[in-house]
Design a protein around this motif. Structure first.
Motif, PDB file in Angstrom:
ATOM      1  N   LEU A  17       5.001 -11.881   1.631  1.00  0.00           N
ATOM      2  CA  LEU A  17       4.326 -10.786   0.935  1.00  0.00           C
ATOM      3  C   LEU A  17       4.822 -10.790  -0.507  1.00  0.00           C
ATOM      4  O   LEU A  17       6.019 -10.571  -0.757  1.00  0.00           O
ATOM      5  CB  LEU A  17       4.637  -9.442   1.605  1.00  0.00           C
ATOM      6  CG  LEU A  17       4.201  -9.288   3.063  1.00  0.00           C
ATOM      7  CD1 LEU A  17       4.672  -7.945   3.607  1.00  0.00           C
ATOM      8  CD2 LEU A  17       2.696  -9.398   3.192  1.00  0.00           C
ATOM      9  N   TYR A  18       3.927 -11.063  -1.439  1.00  0.00           N
ATOM     10  CA  TYR A  18       4.297 -11.079  -2.859  1.00  0.00           C
ATOM     11  C   TYR A  18       4.035  -9.717  -3.479  1.00  0.00           C
ATOM     12  O   TYR A  18       2.999  -9.091  -3.221  1.00  0.00           O
ATOM     13  CB  TYR A  18       3.508 -12.158  -3.604  1.00  0.00           C
ATOM     14  CG  TYR A  18       4.062 -13.542  -3.393  1.00  0.00           C
ATOM     15  CD1 TYR A  18       4.967 -14.096  -4.292  1.00  0.00           C
ATOM     16  CD2 TYR A  18       3.704 -14.287  -2.276  1.00  0.00           C
ATOM     17  CE1 TYR A  18       5.498 -15.356  -4.096  1.00  0.00           C
ATOM     18  CE2 TYR A  18       4.221 -15.553  -2.061  1.00  0.00           C
ATOM     19  CZ  TYR A  18       5.116 -16.085  -2.976  1.00  0.00           C
ATOM     20  OH  TYR A  18       5.649 -17.330  -2.774  1.00  0.00           O
ATOM     21  N   VAL A  19       4.967  -9.258  -4.293  1.00  0.00           N
ATOM     22  CA  VAL A  19       4.814  -8.007  -5.024  1.00  0.00           C
ATOM     23  C   VAL A  19       4.476  -8.376  -6.469  1.00  0.00           C
ATOM     24  O   VAL A  19       5.246  -9.083  -7.140  1.00  0.00           O
ATOM     25  CB  VAL A  19       6.090  -7.153  -4.974  1.00  0.00           C
ATOM     26  CG1 VAL A  19       5.869  -5.826  -5.688  1.00  0.00           C
ATOM     27  CG2 VAL A  19       6.505  -6.912  -3.521  1.00  0.00           C
ATOM     28  N   ALA A  28       8.602 -10.048  -7.068  1.00  0.00           N
ATOM     29  CA  ALA A  28       9.436 -10.199  -5.874  1.00  0.00           C
ATOM     30  C   ALA A  28       8.571 -10.745  -4.756  1.00  0.00           C
ATOM     31  O   ALA A  28       7.337 -10.758  -4.842  1.00  0.00           O
ATOM     32  CB  ALA A  28      10.050  -8.860  -5.453  1.00  0.00           C
ATOM     33  N   TRP A  29       9.229 -11.193  -3.692  1.00  0.00           N
ATOM     34  CA  TRP A  29       8.493 -11.545  -2.478  1.00  0.00           C
ATOM     35  C   TRP A  29       9.351 -11.269  -1.254  1.00  0.00           C
ATOM     36  O   TRP A  29      10.579 -11.282  -1.322  1.00  0.00           O
ATOM     37  CB  TRP A  29       8.020 -12.998  -2.499  1.00  0.00           C
ATOM     38  CG  TRP A  29       9.113 -14.043  -2.507  1.00  0.00           C
ATOM     39  CD1 TRP A  29       9.768 -14.589  -1.457  1.00  0.00           C
ATOM     40  CD2 TRP A  29       9.649 -14.671  -3.686  1.00  0.00           C
ATOM     41  NE1 TRP A  29      10.678 -15.504  -1.871  1.00  0.00           N
ATOM     42  CE2 TRP A  29      10.619 -15.593  -3.230  1.00  0.00           C
ATOM     43  CE3 TRP A  29       9.401 -14.545  -5.058  1.00  0.00           C
ATOM     44  CZ2 TRP A  29      11.354 -16.382  -4.109  1.00  0.00           C
ATOM     45  CZ3 TRP A  29      10.119 -15.335  -5.926  1.00  0.00           C
ATOM     46  CH2 TRP A  29      11.090 -16.237  -5.451  1.00  0.00           C
ATOM     47  N   TYR A  30       8.667 -10.993  -0.148  1.00  0.00           N
ATOM     48  CA  TYR A  30       9.332 -10.702   1.127  1.00  0.00           C
ATOM     49  C   TYR A  30       8.969 -11.808   2.104  1.00  0.00           C
ATOM     50  O   TYR A  30       7.799 -12.052   2.390  1.00  0.00           O
ATOM     51  CB  TYR A  30       8.875  -9.351   1.660  1.00  0.00           C
ATOM     52  CG  TYR A  30       9.285  -9.046   3.090  1.00  0.00           C
ATOM     53  CD1 TYR A  30      10.607  -9.165   3.500  1.00  0.00           C
ATOM     54  CD2 TYR A  30       8.341  -8.643   4.038  1.00  0.00           C
ATOM     55  CE1 TYR A  30      10.980  -8.886   4.805  1.00  0.00           C
ATOM     56  CE2 TYR A  30       8.701  -8.358   5.337  1.00  0.00           C
ATOM     57  CZ  TYR A  30      10.023  -8.487   5.717  1.00  0.00           C
ATOM     58  OH  TYR A  30      10.398  -8.217   7.023  1.00  0.00           O
ATOM     59  N   ASP A  31       9.966 -12.509   2.600  1.00  0.00           N
ATOM     60  CA  ASP A  31       9.801 -13.589   3.574  1.00  0.00           C
ATOM     61  C   ASP A  31      10.040 -13.014   4.963  1.00  0.00           C
ATOM     62  O   ASP A  31      11.167 -12.631   5.298  1.00  0.00           O
ATOM     63  CB  ASP A  31      10.796 -14.714   3.267  1.00  0.00           C
ATOM     64  CG  ASP A  31      10.512 -15.979   4.066  1.00  0.00           C
ATOM     65  OD1 ASP A  31      10.195 -15.848   5.266  1.00  0.00           O
ATOM     66  OD2 ASP A  31      10.613 -17.068   3.497  1.00  0.00           O
ATOM     67  N   ARG A  32       8.987 -12.939   5.761  1.00  0.00           N
ATOM     68  CA  ARG A  32       9.115 -12.336   7.101  1.00  0.00           C
ATOM     69  C   ARG A  32      10.063 -13.121   7.996  1.00  0.00           C
ATOM     70  O   ARG A  32      10.805 -12.546   8.798  1.00  0.00           O
ATOM     71  CB  ARG A  32       7.739 -12.239   7.765  1.00  0.00           C
ATOM     72  CG  ARG A  32       6.793 -11.223   7.143  1.00  0.00           C
ATOM     73  CD  ARG A  32       5.532 -11.100   7.995  1.00  0.00           C
ATOM     74  NE  ARG A  32       4.526 -10.241   7.403  1.00  0.00           N
ATOM     75  CZ  ARG A  32       4.503  -8.924   7.545  1.00  0.00           C
ATOM     76  NH1 ARG A  32       5.449  -8.325   8.229  1.00  0.00           N
ATOM     77  NH2 ARG A  32       3.535  -8.206   6.985  1.00  0.00           N
ATOM     78  N   GLU A  33      10.033 -14.438   7.885  1.00  0.00           N
ATOM     79  CA  GLU A  33      10.849 -15.269   8.773  1.00  0.00           C
ATOM     80  C   GLU A  33      12.335 -15.019   8.584  1.00  0.00           C
ATOM     81  O   GLU A  33      13.108 -14.961   9.549  1.00  0.00           O
ATOM     82  CB  GLU A  33      10.521 -16.745   8.548  1.00  0.00           C
ATOM     83  CG  GLU A  33      11.263 -17.691   9.481  1.00  0.00           C
ATOM     84  CD  GLU A  33      10.878 -19.136   9.257  1.00  0.00           C
ATOM     85  OE1 GLU A  33      11.677 -20.014   9.612  1.00  0.00           O
ATOM     86  OE2 GLU A  33       9.776 -19.383   8.732  1.00  0.00           O
ATOM     87  N   THR A  34      12.769 -14.867   7.334  1.00  0.00           N
ATOM     88  CA  THR A  34      14.189 -14.673   7.045  1.00  0.00           C
ATOM     89  C   THR A  34      14.559 -13.208   6.827  1.00  0.00           C
ATOM     90  O   THR A  34      15.738 -12.896   6.651  1.00  0.00           O
ATOM     91  CB  THR A  34      14.588 -15.466   5.791  1.00  0.00           C
ATOM     92  OG1 THR A  34      13.808 -15.010   4.672  1.00  0.00           O
ATOM     93  CG2 THR A  34      14.330 -16.964   6.001  1.00  0.00           C
ATOM     94  N   ALA A  35      13.534 -12.308   6.836  1.00  0.00           N
ATOM     95  CA  ALA A  35      13.754 -10.876   6.567  1.00  0.00           C
ATOM     96  C   ALA A  35      14.495 -10.677   5.254  1.00  0.00           C
ATOM     97  O   ALA A  35      15.443  -9.903   5.156  1.00  0.00           O
ATOM     98  CB  ALA A  35      14.504 -10.217   7.723  1.00  0.00           C
TER      99      ALA A  35
END
Length: 267
Positions: A17-19, A28-35
């Motif tokens: 998810l890119y902000v 910023a970005w949120y990587d679901r796999e690594t939380a």
């Protein structure tokens, strides 16, 4: 700060998810796999977390982007023309059908369409394993015009997966022959073993061949089959439960090597 947008994407097999700012620039970005939430600027932390709040469940790590490891650096150094990772399932067939479409007056369906459906079905099943530490490359070209339909790399090892359209047909496998319905049996398993051997030589690692049958009415394997796993598309998720062969660092290193087109031109 106001106006931040959250944009979901999939990059290199990972859901992120890119902000973004209103002008599209990433903050910023949120990587679901690594939380993990990777911040490009610490002073935007609170605004970024507020924007991501509806999408995040459970604890997360927040900080600057991680320093790329050797595999990530190898990927970043690849020229786009040499990177096989963006290939779609059935990429070679998609290009061939687009460049040379079948005449509209054909009495029989274009066989390339069925082959494409098989590769796309198998490719989607293999791509679904990404979150479990696996990577899949599609339409990996081999010298001489051959190709691997799919190359699966993960904790359970490396697999070259050949997709075969068998919708509503009875399939009989008697090594090395594969018979679809009433058609003449073909020595397909011999080719699969040869392709896996070529891949193993290129990657200097064991590669095991898999025959993935799409939609067969019935599958019969009356005798032992040497080296090749024979599965239906519904059984491919079982490969994702295999483990104990490769460590995560080895998976990433082999994936970085395999996605480089130049690895295969040296065969």
């Amino acid at each position: 700060m106001t106006g931040l947008r959250v944009v979901p994407t999939r990059r290199h097999g990972r859901e992120r998810l890119y902000v973004c700012l209103p002008d599209g620039a990433n903050v910023a970005w949120y990587d679901r796999e690594t939380a993990r939430v990777s911040l490009l600027s610490e002073d935007r932390r609170e605004d970024v977390l507020a924007a991501l709040h509806p999408f995040v469940t459970g604890p997360v790590t927040v900080g600057p982007p991680p320093v790329p490891g050797p595999a990530e650096l190898a990927r970043l150094s690849l020229h786009p023309d040499d990177d096989l990772a963006p290939n779609r399932p059935g990429e070679a067939l998609l290009v061939a059908v687009d460049r040379d479409p079948a005449p509209g007056h054909r009495l029989r369906p274009d066989p390339r369409r069925r082959a494409l459906e098989a590769e796309q079905t198998v490719g989607e099943a293999l791509d679904a394993l990404d979150g479990a530490g696996w990577h899949t490359l599609h339409s990996v070209p081999l010298p001489g015009g051959d190709r691997l339909h799919h190359l699966l790399i993960g904790p359970g090892g490396l697999f070259s997966v050949h997709a075969l359209y068998a919708r509503k047909q009875r399939v009989v496998v008697t090594d090395p022959l594969v018979a679809l319905g009433r058609r003449e049996p073909l020595p397909l398993l011999r080719r699969l073993r040869a392709d896996a051997s070529r891949a193993a030589y290129a990657l200097t690692a064991e590669v095991r061949p898999v025959l993935a049958l799409v939609g067969p009415a019935r599958l019969s394997v009356p005798g032992p089959v040497r080296e090749v796993r024979v599965l239906t598309d519904a059984d491919l998720d079982g490969l994702g439960r295999l483990g104990g062969v490769l460590k995560p660092a080895d998976v990433e290193a082999l994936h970085a090597m395999a996605r480089d087109r130049r690895t295969w031109t040296r065969l």
